[in-house]
Design an enzyme around this catalytic site. Structure first.
Site, PDB file in Angstrom:
ATOM      1  N   GLY A  15      25.126  39.765  35.555  1.00 13.29           N
ATOM      2  CA  GLY A  15      26.195  40.741  35.376  1.00 13.29           C
ATOM      3  C   GLY A  15      26.074  42.008  36.199  1.00 13.29           C
ATOM      4  O   GLY A  15      26.623  43.047  35.818  1.00 13.29           O
ATOM      5  N   THR A  16      25.417  41.927  37.347  1.00 16.51           N
ATOM      6  CA  THR A  16      25.343  43.158  38.161  1.00 16.51           C
ATOM      7  C   THR A  16      26.712  43.520  38.748  1.00 16.51           C
ATOM      8  O   THR A  16      27.016  44.708  38.927  1.00 16.51           O
ATOM      9  CB  THR A  16      24.303  43.060  39.299  1.00 16.51           C
ATOM     10  OG1 THR A  16      24.706  42.053  40.222  1.00 16.51           O
ATOM     11  CG2 THR A  16      22.917  42.746  38.771  1.00 16.51           C
ATOM     12  N   ASN A  17      27.549  42.521  39.019  1.00 13.68           N
ATOM     13  CA  ASN A  17      28.907  42.839  39.502  1.00 13.68           C
ATOM     14  C   ASN A  17      29.756  43.448  38.390  1.00 13.68           C
ATOM     15  O   ASN A  17      30.549  44.357  38.638  1.00 13.68           O
ATOM     16  CB  ASN A  17      29.569  41.596  40.100  1.00 13.68           C
ATOM     17  CG  ASN A  17      29.051  41.308  41.489  1.00 13.68           C
ATOM     18  OD1 ASN A  17      29.417  41.989  42.449  1.00 13.68           O
ATOM     19  ND2 ASN A  17      28.164  40.332  41.604  1.00 13.68           N
ATOM     20  N   MET A  91      30.297  30.905  36.764  1.00 17.05           N
ATOM     21  CA  MET A  91      29.837  29.694  37.444  1.00 17.05           C
ATOM     22  C   MET A  91      30.536  28.418  36.979  1.00 17.05           C
ATOM     23  O   MET A  91      29.979  27.335  37.084  1.00 17.05           O
ATOM     24  CB  MET A  91      28.319  29.561  37.269  1.00 17.05           C
ATOM     25  CG  MET A  91      27.558  30.683  37.919  1.00 17.05           C
ATOM     26  SD  MET A  91      27.949  30.819  39.700  1.00 17.05           S
ATOM     27  CE  MET A  91      26.836  32.128  40.175  1.00 17.05           C
ATOM     28  N   LEU A  94      37.922  26.806  36.753  1.00 12.93           N
ATOM     29  CA  LEU A  94      39.046  27.052  35.843  1.00 12.93           C
ATOM     30  C   LEU A  94      40.197  26.135  36.260  1.00 12.93           C
ATOM     31  O   LEU A  94      40.488  26.010  37.454  1.00 12.93           O
ATOM     32  CB  LEU A  94      39.489  28.514  35.949  1.00 12.93           C
ATOM     33  CG  LEU A  94      38.475  29.534  35.439  1.00 12.93           C
ATOM     34  CD1 LEU A  94      38.867  30.939  35.883  1.00 12.93           C
ATOM     35  CD2 LEU A  94      38.344  29.468  33.924  1.00 12.93           C
ATOM     36  N   ASN A 108      37.845  36.424  42.640  1.00 13.11           N
ATOM     37  CA  ASN A 108      36.450  35.976  42.557  1.00 13.11           C
ATOM     38  C   ASN A 108      35.644  36.635  43.666  1.00 13.11           C
ATOM     39  O   ASN A 108      36.159  36.873  44.762  1.00 13.11           O
ATOM     40  CB  ASN A 108      36.422  34.449  42.744  1.00 13.11           C
ATOM     41  CG  ASN A 108      35.017  33.873  42.699  1.00 13.11           C
ATOM     42  OD1 ASN A 108      34.213  34.220  41.837  1.00 13.11           O
ATOM     43  ND2 ASN A 108      34.700  32.988  43.634  1.00 13.11           N
ATOM     44  N   HIS A 110      32.289  35.958  45.990  1.00 10.63           N
ATOM     45  CA  HIS A 110      31.473  34.803  46.393  1.00 10.63           C
ATOM     46  C   HIS A 110      30.494  35.243  47.478  1.00 10.63           C
ATOM     47  O   HIS A 110      30.894  35.931  48.431  1.00 10.63           O
ATOM     48  CB  HIS A 110      32.394  33.682  46.914  1.00 10.63           C
ATOM     49  CG  HIS A 110      31.649  32.437  47.252  1.00 10.63           C
ATOM     50  ND1 HIS A 110      31.199  31.559  46.282  1.00 10.63           N
ATOM     51  CD2 HIS A 110      31.229  31.937  48.435  1.00 10.63           C
ATOM     52  CE1 HIS A 110      30.558  30.560  46.868  1.00 10.63           C
ATOM     53  NE2 HIS A 110      30.567  30.769  48.178  1.00 10.63           N
TER      54      HIS A 110
HETATM   55  C1  GAR Z   1      26.825  36.980  42.631  1.00  8.16           C
HETATM   56  O1  GAR Z   1      25.991  36.941  43.756  1.00  8.16           O
HETATM   57  C2  GAR Z   1      28.150  36.282  42.923  1.00  8.16           C
HETATM   58  O2  GAR Z   1      28.588  36.450  44.230  1.00  8.16           O
HETATM   59  C3  GAR Z   1      27.777  34.850  42.668  1.00  8.16           C
HETATM   60  O3  GAR Z   1      26.939  34.893  41.532  1.00  8.16           O
HETATM   61  C4  GAR Z   1      26.226  36.111  41.521  1.00  8.16           C
HETATM   62  C5  GAR Z   1      26.379  36.741  40.159  1.00  8.16           C
HETATM   63  O4  GAR Z   1      25.598  37.888  40.038  1.00  8.16           O
HETATM   64  N1  GAR Z   1      28.929  34.038  42.451  1.00  8.16           N
HETATM   65  C6  GAR Z   1      29.041  32.791  42.867  1.00  8.16           C
HETATM   66  O5  GAR Z   1      28.152  32.212  43.457  1.00  8.16           O
HETATM   67  C7  GAR Z   1      30.359  32.137  42.516  1.00  8.16           C
HETATM   68  N2  GAR Z   1      30.486  30.879  43.192  1.00  8.16           N
HETATM   69  P1  GAR Z   1      25.832  38.897  38.847  1.00  8.16           P
HETATM   70  O6  GAR Z   1      25.835  38.081  37.550  1.00  8.16           O
HETATM   71  O7  GAR Z   1      24.624  39.793  38.899  1.00  8.16           O
HETATM   72  O8  GAR Z   1      27.108  39.623  39.070  1.00  8.16           O
END
Ligand code: GAR
Length: 213
Positions: A15-17, A91, A94, A108, A110
């Site tokens: 969940g850093t994003n 991940m 949908l 999203n 990516h």
């Molecule tokens: C992020 O790097 C995002 O780009 C990736 O998962 C990570 C989640 O990090 N997403 C994908 O690969 C989607 N196909 P977070 O939980 O720290 O935000």
């Protein structure tokens, strides 16, 4: 200033994003009205709870089918008033029925320069290929796997990278800048498909956030 845009954030892990959104746009251009997770016990849920954002877990195994999971999750997000859905490390795929419930948009983030390396393990795929330029894409979600129209991208040269953790650490600041920037652009009404090529998103040059981040 106009009312904050109600958004829902979908997560699966750290969940850093989500944290970047909580720290930047939440309570300003946008209000995070719901956080839905595909897994229980993940750090993303704690980050939301720490800011009093309502959370729920919609684990695939708790539902008869993916469609049933999508239906229940969409109903909750609608009930919370979400207009934009942000996938922030979500991940799971949908279905079209979910996407149709949020016609304003599902976006999203990516960790690759799409269309290169879609799907799971994007950074591992890029390292295995041997690329020297990595990057991040924020795009609208359509029925395919990471195939929707690109909104913003940023590249990073890492010619000597060997380890996924090293690449992820380098890409993190890009993700954390780009995703809130796209939410601000969306809230500003600054995104529109190019009439000449609906896959290409035009960004209003008057939008105050262009070039930031
Ligand atoms: C992020 O790097 C995002 O780009 C990736 O998962 C990570 C989640 O990090 N997403 C994908 O690969 C989607 N196909 P977070 O939980 O720290 O935000």
């Amino acid at each position: 200033m106009s009312e904050p845009l109600p958004i829902a954030v979908l997560v699966s892990g750290t969940g850093t994003n989500l944290q970047a959104l909580l720290d930047t746009v939440h309570g300003r251009e946008a209000k995070i009205v719901a956080v839905a997770s595909s897994a229980a016990g993940v750090a993303a849920l704690d980050r939301a709870a720490a800011r009093d954002v309502p959370t729920r877990v919609f684990a695939r195994g708790d539902f008869e089918s993916r469609a049933a999971r999508d239906e229940t999750m969409a109903a909750w997000l609608e009930q919370r008033g979400a207009r934009l859905v942000v996938l922030a490390g979500y991940m799971e795929l949908l279905g079209d029925s979910f996407l149709e419930r949020f016609p304003a948009g599902v976006i999203n983030v990516h960790p690759s320069l799409l269309p290169a390396f879609p799907g799971l393990g994007a950074i591992e795929q890029a390292l295995a290929y041997g690329v020297k330029v990595f990057g991040v894409t924020v795009h609208f979600v359509d029925g395919g796997v990471d195939t929707g129209p690109v909104i913003l991208q940023r590249a990073l040269e890492l010619p000597d990278a060997r380890e996924p953790t090293e690449v992820l650490a380098a890409l993190r600041p890009l993700e954390h800048a780009l995703l809130p920037q796209v939410v601000r652009l969306f809230a500003d009404g600054a995104l529109a498909p190019d009439p000449g090529n609906p896959r290409r998103m035009l960004i209003d040059p008057q939008a105050h956030v262009v070039g930031e981040g």
